[in-house]
Design an enzyme around this catalytic site. Structure first.
Site, PDB file in Angstrom:
ATOM      1  N   ASN A  31     -12.280  -3.783   8.350  1.00 15.44           N
ATOM      2  CA  ASN A  31     -12.451  -3.917   6.901  1.00 15.44           C
ATOM      3  C   ASN A  31     -13.921  -3.735   6.544  1.00 15.44           C
ATOM      4  O   ASN A  31     -14.818  -4.135   7.291  1.00 15.44           O
ATOM      5  CB  ASN A  31     -11.881  -5.232   6.360  1.00 15.44           C
ATOM      6  CG  ASN A  31     -12.419  -6.474   7.024  1.00 15.44           C
ATOM      7  OD1 ASN A  31     -12.812  -6.466   8.179  1.00 15.44           O
ATOM      8  ND2 ASN A  31     -12.438  -7.570   6.280  1.00 15.44           N
TER       9      ASN A  31
ATOM     10  N   GLU B  65      -6.735  -1.401   8.150  1.00 15.20           N
ATOM     11  CA  GLU B  65      -5.624  -0.458   8.371  1.00 15.20           C
ATOM     12  C   GLU B  65      -5.929   0.885   7.732  1.00 15.20           C
ATOM     13  O   GLU B  65      -5.720   1.950   8.327  1.00 15.20           O
ATOM     14  CB  GLU B  65      -4.329  -1.017   7.758  1.00 15.20           C
ATOM     15  CG  GLU B  65      -3.842  -2.315   8.371  1.00 15.20           C
ATOM     16  CD  GLU B  65      -4.381  -3.543   7.647  1.00 15.20           C
ATOM     17  OE1 GLU B  65      -5.570  -3.540   7.230  1.00 15.20           O
ATOM     18  OE2 GLU B  65      -3.618  -4.514   7.504  1.00 15.20           O
TER      19      GLU B  65
HETATM   20  N1  THU Z   1      -7.893  -7.215   4.737  1.00 15.26           N
HETATM   21  C1  THU Z   1      -7.636  -6.218   5.625  1.00 15.26           C
HETATM   22  O1  THU Z   1      -8.544  -5.588   6.182  1.00 15.26           O
HETATM   23  N2  THU Z   1      -6.333  -5.918   5.879  1.00 15.26           N
HETATM   24  C2  THU Z   1      -5.269  -6.549   5.309  1.00 15.26           C
HETATM   25  O2  THU Z   1      -4.135  -6.155   5.531  1.00 15.26           O
HETATM   26  C3  THU Z   1      -5.482  -7.724   4.469  1.00 15.26           C
HETATM   27  C4  THU Z   1      -6.883  -7.958   4.028  1.00 15.26           C
HETATM   28  C5  THU Z   1      -9.292  -7.547   4.447  1.00 15.26           C
HETATM   29  C6  THU Z   1      -9.761  -7.196   3.067  1.00 15.26           C
HETATM   30  C7  THU Z   1     -10.895  -8.163   2.866  1.00 15.26           C
HETATM   31  O3  THU Z   1     -12.075  -7.598   3.394  1.00 15.26           O
HETATM   32  C8  THU Z   1     -10.521  -9.368   3.698  1.00 15.26           C
HETATM   33  O4  THU Z   1      -9.498  -8.942   4.577  1.00 15.26           O
HETATM   34  C9  THU Z   1     -10.018 -10.565   2.892  1.00 15.26           C
HETATM   35  O5  THU Z   1      -8.992 -10.181   2.045  1.00 15.26           O
END
Ligand code: THU
Length: 136
Positions: free
Chosen positions: A42, A55
């Site tokens: 992320n 993802e």
């Molecule tokens: N996040 C992801 O990377 N994948 C997900 O499926 C859910 C949320 C990240 C986005 C953000 O940076 C952090 O998790 C908190 O929501």
């Protein structure tokens, strides 16, 4: 590629996360139909909205490199750089998966220790809108 190897790559990807706002770091490892693997993390933003999930980072990297067929993705995340429990992908990531993946695309939700849950894209996103089904 075993589930264990894919999970190990997702855990490694988690260490690349840029998550100064939520403190929730996420890693993903995407298995392409040809056996290659793309990792993603992320990447957050001060304006919050532009944040990209792990993802989608993995999927977009793979698509850029010419891949459009995928068989599985492993995802892990948590607070303070530790996996704090399995969680399902957000709705935006599910729709991005829908663009390129079949109903039986496997999503490995990695929990603490060596455990994981497996769920298919059609279970995660039933009754979905997709180009190949609705825009012929
Ligand atoms: N996040 C992801 O990377 N994948 C997900 O499926 C859910 C949320 C990240 C986005 C953000 O940076 C952090 O998790 C908190 O929501």
């Amino acid at each position: 590629m075993t589930p264990q190897k894919l999970i190990k790559l997702a855990k490694e990807a988690m260490t690349h996360a840029y998550a100064p706002y939520s403190g929730f770091t996420v890693g993903a490892a995407l298995l392409c139909a040809d056996g290659s693997v793309y990792q993603g993390c992320n990447i957050e933003n001060a304006a919050y909205g532009p944040t990209n999930c792990a993802e989608r980072t993995a999927i977009f990297k793979a698509v850029y490199d010419g891949h459009r067929q995928f068989s599985a993705i492993a995802v892990c995340g948590g607070k303070d750089g530790r996996i704090t429990g399995a969680f399902p992908p957000c709705g935006v990531c599910r729709q991005v998966m829908r663009e390129f993946c079949d109903d039986d695309f496997r999503v490995l939700l990695v929990g603490e220790g060596d455990c994981w849950e497996e769920i298919t894209l059609s279970e995660l996103l039933p009754h979905s809108f997709s180009a190949h089904k609705h825009m012929k």
